[in-house]
Design an enzyme around this catalytic site. Structure first.
Site, PDB file in Angstrom:
ATOM      1  N   LEU A 149      40.999  35.092  43.356  1.00 29.22           N
ATOM      2  CA  LEU A 149      40.561  35.411  42.006  1.00 29.22           C
ATOM      3  C   LEU A 149      40.981  34.254  41.108  1.00 29.22           C
ATOM      4  O   LEU A 149      42.059  33.677  41.295  1.00 29.22           O
ATOM      5  CB  LEU A 149      41.207  36.700  41.483  1.00 29.22           C
ATOM      6  CG  LEU A 149      40.782  38.044  42.079  1.00 29.22           C
ATOM      7  CD1 LEU A 149      41.572  39.166  41.403  1.00 29.22           C
ATOM      8  CD2 LEU A 149      39.296  38.284  41.923  1.00 29.22           C
ATOM      9  N   ASP A 150      40.154  33.903  40.136  1.00 30.36           N
ATOM     10  CA  ASP A 150      40.554  32.888  39.170  1.00 30.36           C
ATOM     11  C   ASP A 150      41.820  33.330  38.447  1.00 30.36           C
ATOM     12  O   ASP A 150      42.081  34.529  38.288  1.00 30.36           O
ATOM     13  CB  ASP A 150      39.447  32.655  38.140  1.00 30.36           C
ATOM     14  CG  ASP A 150      38.200  32.030  38.745  1.00 30.36           C
ATOM     15  OD1 ASP A 150      38.304  31.452  39.838  1.00 30.36           O
ATOM     16  OD2 ASP A 150      37.133  32.140  38.115  1.00 30.36           O
ATOM     17  N   ARG A 151      42.568  32.370  37.967  1.00 30.04           N
ATOM     18  CA  ARG A 151      43.837  32.669  37.310  1.00 30.04           C
ATOM     19  C   ARG A 151      43.662  33.626  36.130  1.00 30.04           C
ATOM     20  O   ARG A 151      44.474  34.539  35.924  1.00 30.04           O
ATOM     21  CB  ARG A 151      44.477  31.365  36.832  1.00 30.04           C
ATOM     22  CG  ARG A 151      45.862  31.535  36.224  1.00 30.04           C
ATOM     23  CD  ARG A 151      46.475  30.190  35.879  1.00 30.04           C
ATOM     24  NE  ARG A 151      47.803  30.338  35.317  1.00 30.04           N
ATOM     25  CZ  ARG A 151      48.584  29.328  34.968  1.00 30.04           C
ATOM     26  NH1 ARG A 151      48.152  28.089  35.138  1.00 30.04           N
ATOM     27  NH2 ARG A 151      49.791  29.534  34.471  1.00 30.04           N
ATOM     28  N   ARG A 251      31.032  33.516  36.328  1.00 29.91           N
ATOM     29  CA  ARG A 251      31.185  32.775  35.083  1.00 29.91           C
ATOM     30  C   ARG A 251      30.014  31.823  34.853  1.00 29.91           C
ATOM     31  O   ARG A 251      29.453  31.756  33.745  1.00 29.91           O
ATOM     32  CB  ARG A 251      32.510  32.010  35.096  1.00 29.91           C
ATOM     33  CG  ARG A 251      33.722  32.914  35.243  1.00 29.91           C
ATOM     34  CD  ARG A 251      34.992  32.154  35.595  1.00 29.91           C
ATOM     35  NE  ARG A 251      35.437  31.291  34.509  1.00 29.91           N
ATOM     36  CZ  ARG A 251      36.548  30.556  34.570  1.00 29.91           C
ATOM     37  NH1 ARG A 251      37.300  30.586  35.656  1.00 29.91           N
ATOM     38  NH2 ARG A 251      36.904  29.802  33.552  1.00 29.91           N
TER      39      ARG A 251
END
Length: 322
Positions: A149-151, A251
């Protein structure tokens, strides 16, 4: 000293008496890369020191030199050289931490990751969720991320507790089995109740060295299904279902469609981030909300949910009141 007596996986570094150790690989680590095996074994030692030892031939498997991508096998004997602990100013041992558990059994752990926490160390981050979980659970013989998962993305994160579970999860994700749903707040009034976005993506790097992703007809195929959940006066809450798992896929797909995610510092707008910061919202509104998949070992159907964080719920209430 017997080989079995030397297998205990613990920090074994001492400034007074460093020593070479021989460690036999157990079945739970069969197939693991040697660099990851050593990172797990050498708690507190910087990765740069480990890679240097591998390149220099100080780390050996069955008395032979290996590369960092070598995969160990059960029964291999690994020569681990003396490795020093970080000096003052260098990264220190990882502080252990637990995260809200959504599901756990002997093979699988699913946690609700907060926004702002990396899933693993690297790219300027000393440690992440996986390193903190390992530090908090020293008795766990195997803990590996099943995906990323992205930060700044919160929500469901899967960690395998057995190699067999890890391999099964990777196979499921490659084959597109199971459903992964995210909730996102985007700029604009989302047009269709349900829309398929199919835009191939490719990675690139900015002049400053920052990793980015953009639509590219020659890139990797990527497919996201977006469903409108709620209109909020110039903003829309949507459900994004991943049918492929490319870096930054949701995104970029939303931004390329003209609906960037609120708070996205890579693909959103500075004006929107500033506007929501004044409302007290200082993160990206993207949350891994739901996972539906068969259990990696038992095939039992799993449907896991992580509710929106309090900050996201509060923001939706603020927008509704406006």
């Amino acid at each position: 000293m017997s080989l079995s007596a030397m297998r205990k996986e613990t920090a074994f570094f001492s400034s007074s008496a460093p020593a070479v150790r021989l460690v036999e690989v157990g079945p739970e680590h069969d197939g693991q890369r040697i660099d990851n095996f050593l990172v797990r074994l050498c708690k507190g030692v910087p990765k740069s020191h480990i890679y240097k030892a591998i390149r220099g031939g100080e780390v050996r498997v069955n008395k032979g030199r290996i590369q960092a991508d070598y995969r160990v096998a059960a029964g291999d004997v690994v020569r681990v050289p003396p490795l020093r602990l970080p000096a003052p100013g260098e990264s220190r041992p990882v502080p252990g931490a637990e995260f809200p558990v959504v599901y756990e059994d002997e093979a699988l752990l699913v946690v609700d990751k907060p926004a702002g926490v990396a899933v693993h160390g690297g790219s300027g981050v000393s440690f992440g969720v996986i390193e903190q979980l390992r530090a908090a659970r020293p008795q766990a013989r195997f803990l590996e991320l099943a995906h990323r998962l992205d930060r700044e993305t919160s929500g469901l994160l899967m960690i395998a507790k057995k190699r067999s579970a890890l391999l099964a999860l990777h196979a499921m994700l490659r084959e597109g089995r199971g459903d992964k749903h995210y909730l996102a707040l985007v700029e604009g009034d989302w047009v269709n109740d349900r829309q398929h976005i199919r835009l191939a993506l490719t990675k690139w790097t900015t002049q400053s060295g920052e990793r980015r992703v953009r639509p590219d007809p020659d890139g990797q195929a990527a497919h996201t299904i977006v469903t409108l959940k709620q209109r909020l006066g110039g903003y829309s809450l949507v459900d994004a279902e991943l049918r492929t798992g490319r870096t930054h896929q949701i995104r970029v797909h939303l931004a390329a469609s003209g609906f960037p995610i609120v708070g996205d510092d890579k693909y959103g707008t500075d004006e929107t981030r500033a506007r929501f910061a004044r409302l007290g919202f200082n993160r990206m509104f993207l949350h891994a909300h739901q996972l539906t998949l068969p259990h990696p070992l038992t095939q039992e159907p799993l449907r896991l949910t992580a509710e929106l964080p309090a900050a996201c719920r509060k923001l939706l209430q603020q927008l509704e009141s406006l």
